[in-house]
Every structure is written in C-alpha cells, then in structure tokens.
Design an enzyme around this catalytic site. Structure first.
Site, short mmCIF file in Angstrom:
data_model
loop_
_atom_site.label_atom_id
_atom_site.label_comp_id
_atom_site.label_asym_id
_atom_site.label_seq_id
_atom_site.Cartn_x
_atom_site.Cartn_y
_atom_site.Cartn_z
N TYR A 156 36.57 47.30 51.05
CA TYR A 156 37.88 47.22 50.38
C TYR A 156 38.47 48.62 50.17
O TYR A 156 39.64 48.87 50.45
CB TYR A 156 37.70 46.50 49.05
CG TYR A 156 38.98 46.24 48.27
CD1 TYR A 156 39.86 45.25 48.65
CD2 TYR A 156 39.28 47.01 47.15
CE1 TYR A 156 41.02 45.01 47.92
CE2 TYR A 156 40.43 46.77 46.42
CZ TYR A 156 41.29 45.76 46.82
OH TYR A 156 42.45 45.54 46.10
N LYS A 160 41.96 50.22 51.64
CA LYS A 160 43.05 50.66 50.76
C LYS A 160 43.33 52.17 50.90
O LYS A 160 44.47 52.61 50.79
CB LYS A 160 42.72 50.30 49.30
CG LYS A 160 42.65 48.80 49.05
CD LYS A 160 43.97 48.12 49.36
CE LYS A 160 43.98 46.65 49.04
NZ LYS A 160 45.30 46.03 49.29
P1 NAP Z 1 45.43 37.22 44.89
O1 NAP Z 1 45.88 36.69 43.59
O2 NAP Z 1 44.06 36.91 45.39
O3 NAP Z 1 46.51 36.76 46.02
C1 NAP Z 1 46.31 37.15 47.34
C2 NAP Z 1 47.49 36.74 48.18
O4 NAP Z 1 47.25 37.20 49.53
C3 NAP Z 1 47.67 35.24 48.24
O5 NAP Z 1 49.05 34.95 48.31
C4 NAP Z 1 46.99 34.87 49.56
O6 NAP Z 1 47.55 33.73 50.18
C5 NAP Z 1 47.33 36.08 50.41
N1 NAP Z 1 46.42 36.27 51.53
C6 NAP Z 1 45.09 36.56 51.50
N2 NAP Z 1 44.61 36.66 52.75
C7 NAP Z 1 45.67 36.44 53.58
C8 NAP Z 1 45.82 36.41 54.99
N3 NAP Z 1 44.79 36.62 55.82
N4 NAP Z 1 47.05 36.15 55.50
C9 NAP Z 1 48.11 35.93 54.69
N5 NAP Z 1 48.02 35.94 53.34
C10 NAP Z 1 46.81 36.19 52.81
O7 NAP Z 1 45.54 38.80 44.95
P2 NAP Z 1 46.41 39.82 44.05
O8 NAP Z 1 45.55 40.26 42.94
O9 NAP Z 1 47.74 39.25 43.79
O10 NAP Z 1 46.50 41.06 45.06
C11 NAP Z 1 47.67 41.36 45.79
C12 NAP Z 1 47.48 42.73 46.42
O11 NAP Z 1 47.26 43.69 45.39
C13 NAP Z 1 46.26 42.81 47.34
O12 NAP Z 1 46.54 43.63 48.45
C14 NAP Z 1 45.23 43.46 46.46
O13 NAP Z 1 44.25 44.14 47.22
C15 NAP Z 1 46.09 44.41 45.66
N6 NAP Z 1 45.47 44.84 44.40
C16 NAP Z 1 45.12 43.93 43.45
C17 NAP Z 1 44.51 44.37 42.28
C18 NAP Z 1 44.09 43.43 41.19
O14 NAP Z 1 43.38 43.87 40.27
N7 NAP Z 1 44.49 42.17 41.21
C19 NAP Z 1 44.28 45.73 42.10
C20 NAP Z 1 44.66 46.63 43.07
C21 NAP Z 1 45.26 46.17 44.22
P3 NAP Z 1 46.81 32.28 50.18
O15 NAP Z 1 46.55 31.91 48.76
O16 NAP Z 1 47.76 31.39 50.87
O17 NAP Z 1 45.54 32.50 50.95
#
Ligand code: NAP
Length: 247
Positions: A156, A160
């Site tokens: 990961y 990133k």
């Molecule tokens: P999340 O709640 O798990 O949602 C992930 C989203 O990505 C969902 O809409 C999912 O769609 C989609 N997705 C996953 N794999 C995919 C694929 N192969 N093709 C198309 N869509 C895909 O994650 P989040 O926390 O909102 O994270 C959003 C972004 O922020 C990510 O890049 C994550 O790494 C980054 N981020 C998050 C955090 C945190 O603490 N939450 C911190 C730093 C960075 P489906 O449900 O349809 O699969």
C-alpha cells in the site's frame, strides 16, 4: 452560477467512503459527475440518485480500475457522454495488509494495480482531451503512508508513494496545457477501509494523531474542491489532510 457549472468530472471509487463525498461535493458545485464503482452497484446508483434529486447530472460506470482497458473505458465513456472532461479524481483504492514475510505476489500485484497503475491508465486516457481543451484538474488520492511508510503496508505505501512521484512528474509535463496534477494525502479517515482495522489497533492509531480524532470524508473532499475550483496556480503538490499524524 456555481463554481463548476458545465464542468465534467470523474470520481473513481465514487460509490462509498471518501469518493462518495467527493462526487456529491463536486456535483453540489455544478459539475456533472461520472461515478465509477467496482462491485457496489446499489451504492453507486444511490450517489447518482442523490445528485439527480438536487438537480445535477450523474453517470454510473462499472469498471475495475486495476484493468487497463476497463480503467481507460471510464474516461472514454464519460467523454462520449458529455463531450469533455475537466476533473479527474483518482480515488479508488484497496488495502491488503500483511508483513513482508506473509505477503503474497497476489497481495502485491492487486494493490499496485488498483492503487497506482490505475492512475497511469486513467491519466493517459484523459490527457489528449484535456490537452485539446487546454484545461484539466487531475487529483490523485494518495495517503500519508506514502510519505511515512507503515508496518504491514509495504504494498500500500509503495502504491501511495508512487502516486506522489507520478503526480510531480506528470505535473511538469502538462503544466503548459493549463492542466494541474496534484495529490492529496489523507491521514486515517473514517470509512469502511478504516473500520476494517480492529478496534484495539484503532485506539493505538488514535493515540498517535495530534488532533486526537480520525478525519471525516468531508474533510478530504474539501481539499479536492479547493484544487478543482480554486487551485488554478497549484500544481505538482501533495496536500496533507491528516490531523497532524505526519508533518
Ligand atoms: P473505501 O471506503 O474502502 O472505498 C473504496 C472505494 O474504491 C469504493 O468505492 C470501491 O468500490 C472502490 N474500488 C476499490 N477497488 C476498486 C477497483 N478495482 N475498481 C474500481 N473501484 C474500486 O475506501 P476509502 O477509505 O473511501 O478510500 C478512498 C481512497 O482514499 C483510497 O485511495 C484510499 O487508499 C485513500 N485513503 C484512505 C484513508 C482512510 O483512512 N480511509 C487514508 C488515506 C488514504 P466498490 O465498493 O464498488 O468496490
């Protein structure tokens, strides 16, 4: 007039979590929004419905962004539908956390393909149209882990960190076309991704965050809105929205 009237945006992974709120916020400023999802059709359609109920326009696009043809298809379908593309938010991301000792090739490749290679696929597909328009706002969602590293997240954090390096290089190449490319590096943000982390680990994480709380998806979306609507002279940057967990 709203700030983003007549603009067209794509949000990958717009069905849930941070991407969902980004899609809603961009639409609330007038953008037409293509909402990509992989498996959550119902959730993606709910986001589109919410946008339409408020008088906006939305398109729902199923695609697995880890696959080059599907990722590029999101861009071509959006441009075919609305005739332009102004804002590309690469938000889709997954974790498959394991220490190196236990990590498999599949764990490595799935995370790199979904989080990093997808950014190359969509950006390369979007650039010809953005260059022709002489306008584009590309916003890549990275993570503070791409700057700081994290135990059990080699795959990961590499994905990133790669996004940040990609962003800076791409920004240099396309600045002359009035296309900005920036990354946002969220800290721990309250979504399903974080909810997967066991509660005792969440407590340990909280203790390390100077602001003493997790971020909310809305706080990440505000940075996206800033870059899309106000960041005309901001490019090649990483904006940290992390409660101070990495300074
Ligand atoms: P999340 O709640 O798990 O949602 C992930 C989203 O990505 C969902 O809409 C999912 O769609 C989609 N997705 C996953 N794999 C995919 C694929 N192969 N093709 C198309 N869509 C895909 O994650 P989040 O926390 O909102 O994270 C959003 C972004 O922020 C990510 O890049 C994550 O790494 C980054 N981020 C998050 C955090 C945190 O603490 N939450 C911190 C730093 C960075 P489906 O449900 O349809 O699969």
């Amino acid at each position: 007039m709203n700030r983003l009237d007549n603009q067209v945006a794509i949000v990958t992974g717009g069905s849930r979590g941070i991407g969902r709120v980004i899609a809603l916020e961009l639409a609330s400023l007038g953008a037409k929004v293509a909402i990509n999802y992989r498996g959550g059709q119902k959730e993606a359609e709910q986001v589109a419905e919410e946008i339409k109920q408020k008088g906006g326009e939305a398109l729902v696009l199923q695609a697995d962004v880890s696959k080059k043809d599907e990722a590029r298809g999101i861009v071509t379908k959006t441009i075919d539908h609305w005739g332009r593309l102004d804002i590309l938010v690469n938000n889709a991301g997954i974790t498959k956390d394991k220490t190196l000792k236990k990590l498999t090739d599949d764990d490595w490749e799935d995370v790199i393909n979904t989080n990093l290679n997808s950014v190359y696929y969509t950006v390369s597909a979007a650039l010809p149209t953005m260059q022709e328009q002489k306008y584009g706002r590309i916003i890549n969602i990275s993570s503070f882990v791409g700057q700081a590293g994290n135990f059990g997240q080699t795959n990961y954090s590499a994905s990133k960190g790669g996004i940040i390096a990609f962003t800076k290089s791409a920004a240099q190449e396309v600045a002359k076309n009035n296309i900005t490319v920036n990354a946002i590096a969220p800290g721990f943000t309250m979504t399903e991704m974080l909810q997967q982390v066991p509660e005792n680990v969440q407590e340990k994480i909280l203790a390390k965050i100077p602001m003493g709380r997790f971020g909310q998806p809305e706080e990440i979306a505000e940075a996206v809105v800033f870059l899309a609507a106000h960041g005309s002279y901001v490019t090649g940057q990483q904006i940290n929205v992390n409660g101070g967990v990495y300074m």
